[in-house]
Design a protein around this motif. Structure first.
Motif, PDB file in Angstrom:
ATOM      1  N   HIS A 180      19.603  11.648  -1.390  1.00 28.62           N
ATOM      2  CA  HIS A 180      18.976  12.382  -2.593  1.00 28.62           C
ATOM      3  C   HIS A 180      20.170  12.781  -3.530  1.00 28.62           C
ATOM      4  O   HIS A 180      20.082  12.505  -4.834  1.00 28.62           O
ATOM      5  CB  HIS A 180      18.474  13.442  -2.000  1.00 28.62           C
ATOM      6  CG  HIS A 180      17.134  13.453  -1.673  1.00 28.62           C
ATOM      7  ND1 HIS A 180      16.051  13.009  -2.220  1.00 28.62           N
ATOM      8  CD2 HIS A 180      16.466  13.468  -0.331  1.00 28.62           C
ATOM      9  CE1 HIS A 180      14.812  13.048  -1.573  1.00 28.62           C
ATOM     10  NE2 HIS A 180      15.298  13.334  -0.269  1.00 28.62           N
TER      11      HIS A 180
ATOM     12  N   LYS B 128      20.807   9.764  -5.725  1.00 28.26           N
ATOM     13  CA  LYS B 128      19.743   9.198  -6.694  1.00 28.26           C
ATOM     14  C   LYS B 128      19.803  10.239  -8.122  1.00 28.26           C
ATOM     15  O   LYS B 128      19.449   9.492  -8.887  1.00 28.26           O
ATOM     16  CB  LYS B 128      18.394   9.763  -5.933  1.00 28.26           C
ATOM     17  CG  LYS B 128      17.803   8.972  -4.981  1.00 28.26           C
ATOM     18  CD  LYS B 128      16.649   8.833  -4.906  1.00 28.26           C
ATOM     19  CE  LYS B 128      16.144   7.444  -5.258  1.00 28.26           C
ATOM     20  NZ  LYS B 128      14.758   7.147  -5.004  1.00 28.26           N
TER      21      LYS B 128
ATOM     22  N   THR C 259      16.243   4.187  -1.920  1.00 27.50           N
ATOM     23  CA  THR C 259      14.883   4.163  -1.638  1.00 27.50           C
ATOM     24  C   THR C 259      14.491   3.734   0.023  1.00 27.50           C
ATOM     25  O   THR C 259      13.856   4.446   0.760  1.00 27.50           O
ATOM     26  CB  THR C 259      14.031   3.674  -2.604  1.00 27.50           C
ATOM     27  OG1 THR C 259      14.388   3.911  -3.993  1.00 27.50           O
ATOM     28  CG2 THR C 259      12.373   3.893  -2.217  1.00 27.50           C
TER      29      THR C 259
ATOM     30  N   LEU D  17      15.989   6.010   2.456  1.00 31.56           N
ATOM     31  CA  LEU D  17      15.292   7.113   2.595  1.00 31.56           C
ATOM     32  C   LEU D  17      14.151   7.051   3.370  1.00 31.56           C
ATOM     33  O   LEU D  17      13.618   7.881   4.192  1.00 31.56           O
ATOM     34  CB  LEU D  17      14.896   7.990   1.094  1.00 31.56           C
ATOM     35  CG  LEU D  17      16.116   8.690   0.559  1.00 31.56           C
ATOM     36  CD1 LEU D  17      15.668   9.009  -1.087  1.00 31.56           C
ATOM     37  CD2 LEU D  17      16.148   9.877   1.418  1.00 31.56           C
ATOM     38  N   ASN D  18      13.322   5.769   3.126  1.00 36.56           N
ATOM     39  CA  ASN D  18      12.220   5.336   4.031  1.00 36.56           C
ATOM     40  C   ASN D  18      12.719   5.402   5.329  1.00 36.56           C
ATOM     41  O   ASN D  18      11.833   5.784   6.130  1.00 36.56           O
ATOM     42  CB  ASN D  18      11.774   4.234   3.483  1.00 36.56           C
ATOM     43  CG  ASN D  18      10.486   4.383   2.311  1.00 36.56           C
ATOM     44  OD1 ASN D  18      10.151   5.607   2.195  1.00 36.56           O
ATOM     45  ND2 ASN D  18      10.602   3.424   1.331  1.00 36.56           N
TER      46      ASN D  18
ATOM     47  N   LYS E 133      13.087   8.598   6.954  1.00 31.86           N
ATOM     48  CA  LYS E 133      11.657   9.404   7.071  1.00 31.86           C
ATOM     49  C   LYS E 133      11.017   8.373   8.462  1.00 31.86           C
ATOM     50  O   LYS E 133      10.571   9.380   9.271  1.00 31.86           O
ATOM     51  CB  LYS E 133      10.816   8.937   6.079  1.00 31.86           C
ATOM     52  CG  LYS E 133      10.854  10.090   5.052  1.00 31.86           C
ATOM     53  CD  LYS E 133       9.804   9.875   3.855  1.00 31.86           C
ATOM     54  CE  LYS E 133      10.118  10.731   2.723  1.00 31.86           C
ATOM     55  NZ  LYS E 133       9.134  10.561   1.737  1.00 31.86           N
TER      56      LYS E 133
ATOM     57  N   SER F 185       5.239   9.717   5.820  1.00 31.77           N
ATOM     58  CA  SER F 185       3.545  10.188   5.474  1.00 31.77           C
ATOM     59  C   SER F 185       2.794   9.087   5.231  1.00 31.77           C
ATOM     60  O   SER F 185       2.831   8.175   4.272  1.00 31.77           O
ATOM     61  CB  SER F 185       3.560  11.129   4.711  1.00 31.77           C
ATOM     62  OG  SER F 185       3.790  10.866   3.327  1.00 31.77           O
TER      63      SER F 185
ATOM     64  N   SER G 253      -1.245   8.330   4.780  1.00 30.53           N
ATOM     65  CA  SER G 253      -2.779   8.762   4.812  1.00 30.53           C
ATOM     66  C   SER G 253      -3.681   7.913   4.585  1.00 30.53           C
ATOM     67  O   SER G 253      -4.063   7.256   3.555  1.00 30.53           O
ATOM     68  CB  SER G 253      -2.800  10.114   4.056  1.00 30.53           C
ATOM     69  OG  SER G 253      -1.922   9.703   2.771  1.00 30.53           O
TER      70      SER G 253
ATOM     71  N   ASP H  21      -3.282   3.385   3.474  1.00 31.24           N
ATOM     72  CA  ASP H  21      -2.484   4.179   2.533  1.00 31.24           C
ATOM     73  C   ASP H  21      -2.319   3.192   1.238  1.00 31.24           C
ATOM     74  O   ASP H  21      -1.430   2.339   1.423  1.00 31.24           O
ATOM     75  CB  ASP H  21      -1.449   4.681   2.907  1.00 31.24           C
ATOM     76  CG  ASP H  21      -0.691   5.844   2.015  1.00 31.24           C
ATOM     77  OD1 ASP H  21      -0.342   5.361   0.937  1.00 31.24           O
ATOM     78  OD2 ASP H  21      -0.441   6.790   2.723  1.00 31.24           O
TER      79      ASP H  21
ATOM     80  N   ILE I 254      -0.684   3.406  -1.521  1.00 33.20           N
ATOM     81  CA  ILE I 254       0.885   3.421  -2.176  1.00 33.20           C
ATOM     82  C   ILE I 254       1.642   2.750  -1.172  1.00 33.20           C
ATOM     83  O   ILE I 254       2.515   1.741  -1.618  1.00 33.20           O
ATOM     84  CB  ILE I 254       1.397   4.569  -2.306  1.00 33.20           C
ATOM     85  CG1 ILE I 254       0.431   5.461  -3.432  1.00 33.20           C
ATOM     86  CG2 ILE I 254       2.932   4.557  -2.879  1.00 33.20           C
ATOM     87  CD1 ILE I 254       0.884   6.941  -3.683  1.00 33.20           C
ATOM     88  N   ARG I 255       1.530   2.959   0.049  1.00 36.09           N
ATOM     89  CA  ARG I 255       2.344   2.433   1.167  1.00 36.09           C
ATOM     90  C   ARG I 255       2.017   0.789   1.378  1.00 36.09           C
ATOM     91  O   ARG I 255       2.790   0.019   1.696  1.00 36.09           O
ATOM     92  CB  ARG I 255       2.112   3.087   2.533  1.00 36.09           C
ATOM     93  CG  ARG I 255       2.545   4.656   2.642  1.00 36.09           C
ATOM     94  CD  ARG I 255       4.201   4.571   2.601  1.00 36.09           C
ATOM     95  NE  ARG I 255       4.607   5.857   2.883  1.00 36.09           N
ATOM     96  CZ  ARG I 255       5.936   6.169   2.255  1.00 36.09           C
ATOM     97  NH1 ARG I 255       6.645   5.495   1.478  1.00 36.09           N
ATOM     98  NH2 ARG I 255       6.265   7.516   2.079  1.00 36.09           N
TER      99      ARG I 255
END
Lengths: 489, 140
Positions: free
Chosen positions: A249, A252, A296, A299-300, A303, A310, A312, A355, A357-358
């Protein structure tokens, strides 16, 4: 000192002499002096009294012998008798001293041996206690014989609460909510990461290893459990993840400025600057964008590892996602003179449960990879096949392919195919790992078929949103291929 | 569709990014003011009215969401459009922002300044501008 006490009769002779003297005294006196009866009686009485007093004096050492035995039996092993009467009392005293000497020597030897044994035992206990891993020893009935300090910390029990009690009643082992029973984990070679539930529901994540000992009935020892506490390692792992997240972060923020300023600069001077200089700036801009992709991705991955990715899933139109991802990458394909085709379906694609975006990331990543690993003049095709329950999407290319030995590792984190001899090989080794994680979160499968030099075919499935019939294209072939899952990694 | 008639407030603590966005938005013809922290931003909003608020979430002191909540409490009838400036991985925060009345979000690292200007234009004048990535998440 070594004479035999039985040979001595001194005491008897002493007493006999006194008795005889006492009896004979009045007669001896009577030989010289004429005695009337009263005088004789008086003399006899005096003689008797003297004899008694002398006998009492002779027997006095007896009291010391009695006292000494009392003192000795009370535990004073250093007490000795000192009688020098030359009679049996002296002999008894000597024997007593001899016995006392022998007893105290024997006791001293035992004490010494006991001390050695105790120190040996405490040495072993000290060693076992200082072992970081928990050690629990069980007997043939799976009762606790011993547990060390670390296992007390893990289970929460004290020695007193454990000794002699059945291990099955003290601790419970769980692996993914399934209990593992004592008869399983007390077997030789058992080795697994489990949750141990100890006293009062105390839970600890441990890796447990079992060693069977049981050959000697004498020790009654049957197996040893070794509990390695994993919670500290997990804490460290968490700290590592936190650090990666924080660092990414922080990176970035300045990178956003770099990309922003470069993009504006490029835009404003593109007509004023000679082509060569413009190219320098453009390369800086591309490198900054690559760095941004890397961060990025990091970070993924971060996660995914924190289980915080996440996703959804909801019913979404699939074709627009495919079409957008394809169009976004068309410029890149054109630049390499690669023909990029999204093969249209005869009928509209059903909605998928995903999802948006994913899913866009997944499709984009697979197409970008295909373009990256395909030589100029090649082809990249995106096609779909619909089965009753799922859609299979395939991204195929005519690129450099993947060596067979690399295929099983392809979806691993940080894995990169080596020796592809291609300049294009500049990935981070994270893209496919992320892609697979997302697809699995969306309840799909992903696999690859490839032959070095001939190209690769990445396929993944997605569940169809509604089951409400109207199967568009029951392609038996497809469903067979999926079921057999020939190359399902 | 006259940008000059529109007033924008940018609340962003990163100096370089703030300066760049102010420059590009001003170049596009907007009247732009900026604040480097939440408290200053809120005070600026009290004194003047704006058509659009570009709001960073991670701010020193009062954060973006607190600012937005405070502003909405004081001005429940405000028609000001709010676009959240976020970093990656702030889904939960974005959701909270939308509940507080934000209309859109954009991830700073993924948008070039010109794309940001386009988003602002889209939000103010409707989306007949150059194509840009989606500015709203699929669930609000």
């Amino acid at each position: 000192m070594e004479q035999k006490p039985a040979d001595k009769k001194t005491l008897h002779i002493k007493i006999a002499f006194i008795v005889i003297s006492a009896v004979l005294l009045p007669y001896l006196v009577g030989l010289f002096i004429p005695l009337n009866p009263i005088l004789s009686i008086l003399l006899a009485a005096i003689s008797a009294v003297f004899s008694i007093i002398i006998i009492f004096l002779i027997l006095k050492p007896l009291q010391e012998v009695i006292n000494s035995t009392h003192i000795f039996s009370d535990g004073n092993l250093n007490h000795r008798i000192d009688i020098r009467t030359g009679d049996e009392f002296e002999s008894v005293g000597n024997s007593f001293n001899l016995m006392a000497e022998k007893i105290s020597k024997t006791i001293q030897t035992y004490e010494k041996e006991k001390d050695i044994a105790v120190s040996q035992k405490s040495k072993f206990e000290e060693i076992l206690s200082s072992v970081i891993d928990g050690i629990i020893a069980l007997d043939f009935n799976k009762n606790v014989l011993f547990l060390n300090k670390a296992s007390k910390e893990i289970t929460g029990y004290t020695e007193a609460e454990c000794y002699g009690k059945s291990i099955a009643q003290l601790i419970h082992l769980f692996s993914n909510n399934d209990e593992i029973f004592a008869k399983t984990y007390c077997q030789e070679g058992f080795n697994q990461s489990v949750n141990v539930v100890g006293k009062g529901g105390k839970q600890t994540k441990v890796s447990i290893m079992t060693a069977q000992v049981g050959t000697s009935i004498q020790t009654n020892l049957s197996c040893i459990l070794i509990l390695h506490d994993l919670s500290k390692e997990e804490e460290l792992e968490q700290m590592k993840l936190d650090f990666v997240s924080m660092a990414s972060h922080e990176l970035k923020t300045p990178l956003t400025s770099i990309i922003g300023y470069l993009s504006v600069t490029l835009d404003e001077i593109k007509d004023k600057l000679p082509g060569e200089n413009l190219e320098l700036l453009r390369k800086a801009f591309i490198a900054a964008q690559q760095l941004q992709t890397l961060i990025t991705n990091l970070l993924n991955v971060n996660k995914i590892e924190r289980d915080q990715l996440s996703v959804s899933p909801e019913p979404v139109e699939y074709f627009p996602i495919l079409s957008k991802a394809t169009e976004d990458l068309r410029a890149q394909a054109n630049q390499k003179n690669i023909i990029l085709t999204l093969i249209p379906q005869n009928q509209p694609l059903p909605k998928v449960l995903a999802d948006q975006i994913r899913l866009g990331e997944v499709v984009g990543n697979l197409i970008a990879n295909a373009i990256n690993y395909t030589n100029p003049g090649g082809k990249v095709e995106i096609s779909t096949q619909v089965s009753p329950t799922e859609i299979t999407t395939t991204v195929s290319d005519t690129g450099i392919g993947i060596p067979q030995e690399a295929i099983p590792h392809l979806f691993n984190k940080f894995f990169r195919v080596s020796n592809t001899g291609q300049k294009a090989n500049k990935g981070t080794g994270l893209g496919l790992y992320i892609t697979k994680s997302i697809i699995e979160k969306l309840h799909g499968k992903i696999w690859v078929e490839s032959e070095a030099g001939k190209g690769s075919k990445f396929s993944f499935t997605l569940p169809i949103a509604t089951q409400k019939g109207s199967v568009l294209n029951t392609d038996q072939f497809t469903s067979y291929a999926i079921q057999s899952g020939s190359l399902n990694y | 569709m006259n940008p000059a008639a529109k007033k924008i407030l940018l609340v962003e603590d990163e100096d370089f990014i703030r300066e760049l966005y102010v420059r590009q938005l001003s170049k596009a013809g907007f009247e732009v003011k900026s604040a480097a922290d939440g408290q200053t931003g809120l005070e600026t909003l009290k004194n003047e009215s704006f058509d659009l608020l570009l709001l960073d979430i991670m701010l020193p002191g009062m954060n973006g969401l607190q600012l937005l909540r405070e502003f909405k409490t004081q001005n429940p009838a405000s028609t000001m459009i709010t676009i959240l400036l976020t970093n990656l991985g702030q889904e939960a925060v974005i959701k909270e922002g939308f509940e507080l009345g934000a209309q859109a979000y954009l991830i700073k690292a993924s948008y070039t300044p010109d794309q940001v200007v386009n988003e602002v234009k889209n939000a103010l004048f409707g989306s007949n501008q150059t194509p840009t990535p989606p500015a709203t998440p699929n669930q609000t």
